[in-house]
Design an enzyme around this catalytic site. Structure first.
Site, PDB file in Angstrom:
ATOM      1  N   ASP A  35       0.830  -1.204   0.000  1.00 38.42           N
ATOM      2  CA  ASP A  35       0.000   0.000   0.000  1.00 38.42           C
ATOM      3  C   ASP A  35       0.865   1.254   0.000  1.00 38.42           C
ATOM      4  O   ASP A  35       1.974   1.245   0.543  1.00 38.42           O
ATOM      5  CB  ASP A  35      -0.898  -0.036   1.250  1.00 38.42           C
ATOM      6  CG  ASP A  35      -2.109   0.860   1.095  1.00 38.42           C
ATOM      7  OD1 ASP A  35      -2.349   1.377  -0.015  1.00 38.42           O
ATOM      8  OD2 ASP A  35      -2.807   1.066   2.108  1.00 38.42           O
ATOM      9  N   ASN A  83     -10.484  -3.256  -6.618  1.00 36.39           N
ATOM     10  CA  ASN A  83      -9.685  -2.263  -7.349  1.00 36.39           C
ATOM     11  C   ASN A  83     -10.275  -1.888  -8.711  1.00 36.39           C
ATOM     12  O   ASN A  83      -9.870  -0.885  -9.295  1.00 36.39           O
ATOM     13  CB  ASN A  83      -8.233  -2.740  -7.527  1.00 36.39           C
ATOM     14  CG  ASN A  83      -7.399  -2.643  -6.269  1.00 36.39           C
ATOM     15  OD1 ASN A  83      -6.425  -3.366  -6.084  1.00 36.39           O
ATOM     16  ND2 ASN A  83      -7.764  -1.739  -5.351  1.00 36.39           N
TER      17      ASN A  83
HETATM   18  C1  FPP Z   1      -1.711   0.067  -3.574  1.00 33.26           C
HETATM   19  O1  FPP Z   1      -1.299   1.418  -3.540  1.00 33.26           O
HETATM   20  C2  FPP Z   1      -1.139  -0.609  -4.754  1.00 33.26           C
HETATM   21  C3  FPP Z   1      -1.836  -1.237  -5.752  1.00 33.26           C
HETATM   22  C4  FPP Z   1      -3.296  -1.341  -5.779  1.00 33.26           C
HETATM   23  C5  FPP Z   1      -1.169  -1.821  -6.910  1.00 33.26           C
HETATM   24  C6  FPP Z   1       0.025  -2.646  -6.542  1.00 33.26           C
HETATM   25  C7  FPP Z   1       0.669  -3.141  -7.773  1.00 33.26           C
HETATM   26  C8  FPP Z   1       1.997  -3.172  -7.965  1.00 33.26           C
HETATM   27  C9  FPP Z   1       3.004  -2.727  -6.978  1.00 33.26           C
HETATM   28  C10 FPP Z   1       2.509  -3.722  -9.236  1.00 33.26           C
HETATM   29  C11 FPP Z   1       2.767  -5.201  -9.098  1.00 33.26           C
HETATM   30  C12 FPP Z   1       3.195  -5.737 -10.396  1.00 33.26           C
HETATM   31  C13 FPP Z   1       3.213  -7.053 -10.757  1.00 33.26           C
HETATM   32  C14 FPP Z   1       3.596  -7.444 -12.118  1.00 33.26           C
HETATM   33  C15 FPP Z   1       2.835  -8.097  -9.843  1.00 33.26           C
HETATM   34  P1  FPP Z   1      -2.410   2.550  -3.641  1.00 33.26           P
HETATM   35  O2  FPP Z   1      -2.577   2.916  -5.077  1.00 33.26           O
HETATM   36  O3  FPP Z   1      -3.652   2.093  -2.953  1.00 33.26           O
HETATM   37  O4  FPP Z   1      -1.725   3.712  -2.846  1.00 33.26           O
HETATM   38  P2  FPP Z   1      -2.464   4.818  -1.968  1.00 33.26           P
HETATM   39  O5  FPP Z   1      -3.163   4.089  -0.869  1.00 33.26           O
HETATM   40  O6  FPP Z   1      -1.324   5.657  -1.474  1.00 33.26           O
HETATM   41  O7  FPP Z   1      -3.398   5.561  -2.876  1.00 33.26           O
END
Ligand code: FPP
Length: 259
Positions: A35, A83
């Site tokens: 996160d 998501n």
């Molecule tokens: C949460 O941060 C993150 C995600 C929903 C996406 C995670 C995906 C990756 C790190 C890429 C992985 C890649 C592969 C190929 C497996 P957020 O967007 O919720 O952050 P925030 O809470 O600060 O808004």
């Protein structure tokens, strides 16, 4: 009957562990809720998606560290069933990012003997991504290194509903006596069937929630929440999580340490 954790092999570390860690007290299976990508980008005045790009780098770093330090399995929450409600451009960016990363990294995964699997309802994913997932899963199935689970369009409640339906169908066909349904029978219907439960859950960026992640499998996991944002997660942050884990007394509902 309490469900004891499935025993799993703990591979030997291939590089020196930080001095504060003890090889025989490391978790066998680590799960991560990655996160804070959006906040990392916002703090730098960048579009949210740049946080996801850096998040991929953090995931590669974490996978390599876990593999080098002798952790047997890493399970990462890449995309939840919830998501899809994000803005359309962000969802499309993430799908394309998963495709690019898989296409680009498959040879490296093979070289490092990583066995990759994707856990979740994969049918709604774009066809190109599904094809890459099939190829990566099949090619890496016999690899001898770390088990890497990428939870993609994954939701734990949905997984449990699916498991209940599968068991009900077996009962309906007369193949299963309802009295024979126990914890092992249910676990065998989950995406994680045959894998040991995570011993440690790490959640970055400070939120103290499970967010519909591995609700069954995390029943006895130790939880480590860090304020570090996922793109900044590095060897120091992983070491802190593992030191925290080593300091916990795991009792699995009993009164004395069982491992
Ligand atoms: C949460 O941060 C993150 C995600 C929903 C996406 C995670 C995906 C990756 C790190 C890429 C992985 C890649 C592969 C190929 C497996 P957020 O967007 O919720 O952050 P925030 O809470 O600060 O808004």
């Amino acid at each position: 009957m309490s469900r004891l954790p499935v025993a799993a092999a703990r591979p030997a570390p291939t590089t020196a562990l930080p001095a504060v860690l003890q090889a025989d007290q490391l978790p066998v299976h680590v799960a991560v809720i990655m996160d804070g990508n959006g906040r990392w980008a916002r703090q730098r005045g960048l579009p949210r998606v740049m946080g996801h790009r850096q998040g991929v780098e953090a995931l590669k770093r974490t996978l390599r560290l876990c593999s080098d330090w002798g952790i047997g399995a890493l399970t990462a929450y890449a995309f939840s069933t919830e998501n899809w409600s994000r803005p359309g451009e962000e969802v499309s960016f993430l799908m394309t990012l998963f495709e690019q990363v898989l296409a680009r990294e498959l040879e490296a995964l093979q070289k490092e003997q990583v066995r990759i699997r994707f856990l979740g309802d994969l049918a709604p994913l774009p066809a190109k991504l599904q094809a890459l997932i099939t190829e990566a899963t099949e090619r890496s199935a016999v690899n001898s290194g770390i088990h890497f689970n990428v939870c993609t369009n994954y939701g734990s409640r949905q997984e449990l509903v699916q498991a209940a339906r599968a068991l009900a169908a077996q009962v309906q066909r007369g193949e299963l006596d309802p009295e024979a349904i126990d914890e092992n029978a249910l676990a065998a219907q989950l995406h994680t069937a045959g894998q040991p439960d995570p011993d440690l859950l790490i959640r970055t960026s400070g939120e103290q929630r499970l967010s519909n992640f591995l609700l069954w499998q995390l029943a006895y996991a130790e939880l480590h929440v860090t304020d570090v944002l996922w793109p900044d997660f590095d060897a120091t942050a992983l070491t802190q999580a593992l030191v925290d884990f080593q300091g916990r007394q795991r009792r699995f509902g009993g009164v004395q340490e069982e491992i």
